[in-house]
Design a protein around this motif. Structure first.
Motif, PDB file in Angstrom:
ATOM      1  N   GLU B  85     -34.395   0.875  25.437  1.00 46.91           N
ATOM      2  CA  GLU B  85     -35.796   1.030  25.826  1.00 46.91           C
ATOM      3  C   GLU B  85     -36.668   0.088  24.987  1.00 46.91           C
ATOM      4  O   GLU B  85     -36.598   0.113  23.758  1.00 46.91           O
ATOM      5  CB  GLU B  85     -36.203   2.470  25.504  1.00 46.91           C
ATOM      6  N   PRO B  86     -37.505  -0.741  25.611  1.00 45.56           N
ATOM      7  CA  PRO B  86     -38.351  -1.638  24.816  1.00 45.56           C
ATOM      8  C   PRO B  86     -39.225  -0.849  23.849  1.00 45.56           C
ATOM      9  O   PRO B  86     -39.788   0.188  24.225  1.00 45.56           O
ATOM     10  CB  PRO B  86     -39.211  -2.350  25.857  1.00 45.56           C
ATOM     11  N   GLY B  87     -39.302  -1.330  22.645  1.00 41.47           N
ATOM     12  CA  GLY B  87     -40.169  -0.694  21.658  1.00 41.47           C
ATOM     13  C   GLY B  87     -39.622   0.599  21.087  1.00 41.47           C
ATOM     14  O   GLY B  87     -40.378   1.417  20.577  1.00 41.47           O
ATOM     15  N   SER B  88     -38.304   0.814  21.122  1.00 43.30           N
ATOM     16  CA  SER B  88     -37.777   2.093  20.629  1.00 43.30           C
ATOM     17  C   SER B  88     -37.057   1.913  19.294  1.00 43.30           C
ATOM     18  O   SER B  88     -37.055   0.839  18.716  1.00 43.30           O
ATOM     19  CB  SER B  88     -36.805   2.659  21.662  1.00 43.30           C
ATOM     20  N   ASP B  89     -36.477   3.014  18.833  1.00 42.30           N
ATOM     21  CA  ASP B  89     -35.620   2.951  17.661  1.00 42.30           C
ATOM     22  C   ASP B  89     -34.230   2.521  18.113  1.00 42.30           C
ATOM     23  O   ASP B  89     -33.651   3.149  19.006  1.00 42.30           O
ATOM     24  CB  ASP B  89     -35.513   4.334  17.010  1.00 42.30           C
ATOM     25  N   VAL B  90     -33.699   1.467  17.474  1.00 46.75           N
ATOM     26  CA  VAL B  90     -32.359   1.031  17.848  1.00 46.75           C
ATOM     27  C   VAL B  90     -31.479   1.018  16.606  1.00 46.75           C
ATOM     28  O   VAL B  90     -31.977   1.040  15.481  1.00 46.75           O
ATOM     29  CB  VAL B  90     -32.376  -0.347  18.532  1.00 46.75           C
ATOM     30  N   PHE B  91     -30.182   0.994  16.825  1.00 42.33           N
ATOM     31  CA  PHE B  91     -29.248   1.170  15.709  1.00 42.33           C
ATOM     32  C   PHE B  91     -28.244   0.034  15.649  1.00 42.33           C
ATOM     33  O   PHE B  91     -27.756  -0.422  16.676  1.00 42.33           O
ATOM     34  CB  PHE B  91     -28.517   2.511  15.850  1.00 42.33           C
ATOM     35  N   LEU B  92     -27.969  -0.410  14.436  1.00 39.51           N
ATOM     36  CA  LEU B  92     -26.976  -1.458  14.252  1.00 39.51           C
ATOM     37  C   LEU B  92     -26.080  -1.050  13.094  1.00 39.51           C
ATOM     38  O   LEU B  92     -26.559  -0.766  11.992  1.00 39.51           O
ATOM     39  CB  LEU B  92     -27.662  -2.792  13.936  1.00 39.51           C
ATOM     40  N   GLN B  93     -24.797  -1.020  13.353  1.00 35.37           N
ATOM     41  CA  GLN B  93     -23.873  -0.495  12.369  1.00 35.37           C
ATOM     42  C   GLN B  93     -22.945  -1.590  11.859  1.00 35.37           C
ATOM     43  O   GLN B  93     -22.351  -2.319  12.641  1.00 35.37           O
ATOM     44  CB  GLN B  93     -23.073   0.615  13.048  1.00 35.37           C
ATOM     45  N   ALA B  94     -22.862  -1.718  10.548  1.00 35.09           N
ATOM     46  CA  ALA B  94     -21.965  -2.708   9.948  1.00 35.09           C
ATOM     47  C   ALA B  94     -20.728  -2.007   9.436  1.00 35.09           C
ATOM     48  O   ALA B  94     -20.806  -0.891   8.924  1.00 35.09           O
ATOM     49  CB  ALA B  94     -22.662  -3.411   8.792  1.00 35.09           C
ATOM     50  N   SER B  95     -19.589  -2.661   9.611  1.00 33.10           N
ATOM     51  CA  SER B  95     -18.366  -2.135   9.004  1.00 33.10           C
ATOM     52  C   SER B  95     -17.428  -3.316   8.841  1.00 33.10           C
ATOM     53  O   SER B  95     -17.669  -4.384   9.376  1.00 33.10           O
ATOM     54  CB  SER B  95     -17.736  -1.065   9.899  1.00 33.10           C
ATOM     55  N   MET B  96     -16.377  -3.124   8.087  1.00 32.63           N
ATOM     56  CA  MET B  96     -15.439  -4.230   7.878  1.00 32.63           C
ATOM     57  C   MET B  96     -14.689  -4.474   9.176  1.00 32.63           C
ATOM     58  O   MET B  96     -13.899  -3.622   9.547  1.00 32.63           O
ATOM     59  CB  MET B  96     -14.436  -3.879   6.788  1.00 32.63           C
ATOM     60  N   TRP B  97     -14.821  -5.518   9.934  1.00 34.23           N
ATOM     61  CA  TRP B  97     -15.721  -6.636   9.770  1.00 34.23           C
ATOM     62  C   TRP B  97     -16.371  -6.881  11.110  1.00 34.23           C
ATOM     63  O   TRP B  97     -15.987  -7.780  11.846  1.00 34.23           O
ATOM     64  CB  TRP B  97     -14.937  -7.869   9.303  1.00 34.23           C
ATOM     65  N   GLN B  98     -17.329  -6.014  11.400  1.00 33.47           N
ATOM     66  CA  GLN B  98     -17.923  -6.008  12.725  1.00 33.47           C
ATOM     67  C   GLN B  98     -19.379  -5.572  12.676  1.00 33.47           C
ATOM     68  O   GLN B  98     -19.754  -4.716  11.870  1.00 33.47           O
ATOM     69  CB  GLN B  98     -17.137  -5.009  13.591  1.00 33.47           C
ATOM     70  N   TRP B  99     -20.197  -6.187  13.529  1.00 37.49           N
ATOM     71  CA  TRP B  99     -21.561  -5.703  13.763  1.00 37.49           C
ATOM     72  C   TRP B  99     -21.541  -5.002  15.106  1.00 37.49           C
ATOM     73  O   TRP B  99     -21.130  -5.598  16.107  1.00 37.49           O
ATOM     74  CB  TRP B  99     -22.558  -6.861  13.804  1.00 37.49           C
ATOM     75  N   TYR B 100     -21.993  -3.764  15.154  1.00 35.45           N
ATOM     76  CA  TYR B 100     -21.832  -2.965  16.369  1.00 35.45           C
ATOM     77  C   TYR B 100     -23.136  -2.270  16.717  1.00 35.45           C
ATOM     78  O   TYR B 100     -23.724  -1.639  15.836  1.00 35.45           O
ATOM     79  CB  TYR B 100     -20.724  -1.936  16.134  1.00 35.45           C
ATOM     80  N   PRO B 101     -23.633  -2.332  17.903  1.00 36.82           N
ATOM     81  CA  PRO B 101     -23.181  -3.141  19.049  1.00 36.82           C
ATOM     82  C   PRO B 101     -23.952  -4.462  19.098  1.00 36.82           C
ATOM     83  O   PRO B 101     -24.574  -4.825  18.111  1.00 36.82           O
ATOM     84  CB  PRO B 101     -23.602  -2.246  20.222  1.00 36.82           C
ATOM     85  N   ILE B 102     -23.922  -5.117  20.265  1.00 35.14           N
ATOM     86  CA  ILE B 102     -24.760  -6.304  20.463  1.00 35.14           C
ATOM     87  C   ILE B 102     -26.075  -5.841  21.078  1.00 35.14           C
ATOM     88  O   ILE B 102     -26.075  -5.209  22.138  1.00 35.14           O
ATOM     89  CB  ILE B 102     -24.059  -7.300  21.407  1.00 35.14           C
TER      90      ILE B 102
END
Ligand code: HEM
Ligand code: CU
Ligand code: CU
Lengths: 501, 175
Positions: B85-102
């Motif tokens: 949703e434009p203008g919402s809270d979004v989540f980005l998770q780091a772990s060995m060795w990946q950025w999730y999601p795109i």
């Protein structure tokens, strides 16, 4: 008593102080050799057309490079300066020499622990060892033993000057060289206390006695150790600058008040700077970040600007007194450019100011930090401060220690006289290449910027290749000059012609 | 002299050139000293500071999974592409060795991007604009940002996180 009089300086030199200085200097140089070798290997790994090591060894040697060069070489040399400025310079003795040897042994044992563990592959955590990255307990034990040794050694400074005062070696105030090392020693005690606060729990955590360490707090306290220890280096480096100017040229600061005030500013106003390592960390409020970029760090920078005035001014006055008074710059032309102690000091002043200092002030600004944090720019910045600045200054000073303390002439004096220039050019290329690549986003501590094996690949601006090649060529030149240095110093210490005592 | 004890009275008055230099240096330092906080208010871009403790990693992962499930629009190399949703809270998770999601963001909309690490410390470097933030385990770091240029961005890890560190590359789209 076991004193001799130095035929060059007229200083009275206490035998135990002399021995402590010798051993600390030689040990420092040996670790610089090891650190420099690692520098060569990781340097040519980050040079894209060579890309020498595989990732395991790249990170392992990077850990060792940071530890051996930044901590072991620099601190052993500073301990030599502790004894030089608190005993030799005051024409007095080193008290309780056995404490000096205990400090020396602890530092050596700690350093050996860390090196062996890291070579054995049990501590691929880089010298910052950010938790929850975990190394073997031996690694942290080594760091702690080393720090305790260093603390003892810096504490020795205070014991010496108290005794010197009782012996009447000085009446009112210390000579400026000792004053600078006093500032260094005060900061060292505070700093190493931070080291204990963070490394002891980390050791307990690594062997399972503590369940949890907060990664944010670790970074905060780690940089409470890591940043102020750079201030020890700056104080020691500036003290060495003043002393070389005095020994080689007879230079004295035009006004001691100014120089001394500047050292006091260092003590008071640099410690909060630890936070500038954390400007894009999720642990501080907005106000921390605002205050941190504007706060009294500027008074410490101001102090550096004072020294940057006072030292060249003292050189100018001394050279003019020798009769080089034509025009504005005859004194500069007639300066002893062939004397590596002088040229090394001069280049160190230039490099520290223009390569290291300015870039540090820029990267410490909260908004700039977003576009520089953890890029190669940072590595370029501190090769300007701690290599062109501190390391070159210490190299220059050690050329003086050869006749004064080791009682030996330099072997290969011609080679020695070009060494500072080659090292300066080489490391400047390393530093500038790194900074340029970092400004384009190249990360530090990164094995492969072509991202082999990654799901996606990013292609950097093509000029990055050129900048990293400049760094690579600079690496070769710097290492070549480093080899000359080591050969000249170790060679002179062992085989140099003896000078009359 | 730097190597001898100074004469008893070393606090001599400053000469004119010393005074001049000290004045220039001090003035310059005071200027930067005051301008930096000022810039915090007049400048357009400051380091983010909003942050929360994450006591329970599963909670964060649950939020990520919910977002992916609801807004997934595609997949690249096995990693979901999400258009929230434009203008919402979004989540980005780091772990060995990946950025999730795109993440797929919209130009001109303001997002609150929560970044978090599941394991050890990572560094989030958004390229080619070269913006860099630390990603720590146990901390939810909220980057409030408004993309102004559309295009394809990469997220590279720039804090050493083990042998696969150089393979930790993710993507970000601005449409
Ligand atoms: C022959 C001279 C030297 C060369 C060619 C050299 C080269 C390098 C290179 C290529 C890196 C790796 C950067 C990366 O991949 O992130 C590095 C890191 C570093 N160097 Fe040097 N260096 C030299 C001398 C020194 C000296 C004398 C010191 C300390 C006094 C020093 C302190 C450091 C530190 C602290 C790091 C950071 C390590 C880390 O990120 O964990 N270097 N150097
Ligand atoms: Cu990572
Ligand atoms: Cu990483």
């Amino acid at each position: 008593m076991e004193f001799r009089t130095c035929s060059f300086t007229g200083l009275k030199i206490h035998k135990p102080a002399e021995d402590l200085i010798k051993w600390n200097v030689i040990t420092a140089v040996l670790f610089l050799t090891l650190g420099g070798l690692m520098g060569l290997l990781i340097g040519i790994t980050r040079w894209p057309s060579v890309h020498y090591l595989d990732p395991t060894y790249y990170y392992r040697y990077l850990t060792l490079h940071g530890f051996d060069a930044l901590l072991v070489w620099i601190i052993f040399f500073e301990v030599a300066l502790v004894h030089f400025t608190s005993a030799v310079l005051l024409n007095t003795r080193t008290v309780i020499p056995s404490a000096g040897w205990i400090a020396y042994s602890l530092m050596l044992i700690g350093a050996i622990f860390v090196n062996i563990t890291t070579f054995a592959g049990k501590a691929d955590v880089l010298f910052t060892s950010y938790v929850p990255l975990k190394a073997s307990g031996v690694y942290y034990t080594g760091v702690i033993i080393f720090a305790v040794g260093a603390l003892t050694a810096f504490g020795h400074f205070f014991a010496n000057i108290i005794q010197a005062k009782r012996d009447g070696a000085y009446k009112h105030s210390l000579p400026l060289g000792s004053f600078g090392m006093a500032a260094a020693s005060i900061i060292a005690v505070v700093t190493l206390a931070h080291g204990a606060v963070i490394m002891i729990p980390t050791l307990l955590w690594s062997i399972g006695l503590i369940k949890y360490l907060d990664p944010g707090t670790y970074r905060l306290i780690f940089w409470g150790l890591g940043h102020p220890s750079q201030q020890i280096n700056v104080c020691a480096m500036v003290a060495a600058w003043y002393m070389v100017s005095a020994f080689v040229l007879g230079g004295k600061p035009v006004n001691e008040k100014l120089s001394r005030t500047a050292f006091v500013l260092y003590i008071f106003f640099i410690n909060v700077a630890s936070e500038h390592h954390l400007l894009v960390d999720p642990i501080f409020s907005n106000w921390h970040k605002i205050i941190n970029t504007s706060y009294v760090m500027h008074l410490a920078v101001f102090a550096s600007m004072v020294h940057a005035f006072a030292i060249p001014a003292s050189m100018e006055v001394a050279l003019r007194e020798k009769g080089y008074t034509n025009g504005l710059f005859e004194w500069l032309k007639k300066a002893p450019w062939g004397n590596p102690a002088f040229s090394g000091t001069f280049l160190s002043i230039i490099g520290f100011g223009f390569l290291g200092g300015t870039t540090g002030v820029i990267a410490g600004t909260e908004q700039f930090n977003i576009i520089r944090h953890n890029t190669f720019f940072i590595t370029g910045h501190f090769h300007g401060t701690v290599v062109v600045g501190t390391t070159l200054a210490f190299m220059a000073f050690s050329y003086l220690l050869m006749p004064y303390i080791f009682k030996r002439e330099l072997i290969m004096p011609r080679l020695a006289s070009v060494q500072p220039y080659l090292y300066f050019i080489g490391v400047s290329m390393v530093s500038i290449g790194m900074m340029a690549a970092g400004a384009l986003g190249v990360p530090r501590r990164h094995w492969d910027i072509t991202f082999s094996g990654a799901p996606f690949s990013f292609t950097f601006d093509p000029s990055v290749d050129m900048f990293l090649s400049i760094m690579g060529l600079g690496t070769l030149l710097a290492v070549f000059a480093g080899v000359i240095y080591v050969v000249v110093i170790i060679g002179s210490a062992l085989f140099g012609r003896r000078v009359a005592p | 002299m730097a190597i001898k004890e100074p004469e008893r009275i070393w606090w001599k008055p400053y000469t004119w050139d010393e005074k001049f230099w000290v004045a220039v240096a001090l003035l310059w330092m005071l200027t930067t000293f005051t301008f930096m906080p000022v810039y915090h208010f007049i400048g357009k871009q400051n380091p983010p500071f909003e942050t929360y403790r994450v006591r329970n990693p599963e909670q964060f992962t649950a939020l990520v999974d919910a977002m992916v499930e609801k807004y997934k629009v595609g997949e690249e190399e096995g990693i979901p592409v999400v258009h929230p949703e434009p203008g919402s809270d979004v989540f980005l998770q780091a772990s060995m060795w990946q950025w999730y999601p795109i993440l797929q963001l919209e130009k001109g909309k303001t997002y609150r991007i929560h970044v978090y690490s599941l394991d050890i410390v990572h560094g989030m470097s958004i390229l080619p604009i070269n913006m860099n933030f630390m990603v720590l385990p146990d901390y939810d770091y909220v980057l409030t940002l408004t993309p102004t240029t559309s295009g394809e961005y990469h997220i590279v890890c720039n804090e050493y996180c083990g042998l696969g560190h150089h393979m930790m590359v993710g993507k970000l789209y601005v449409k």
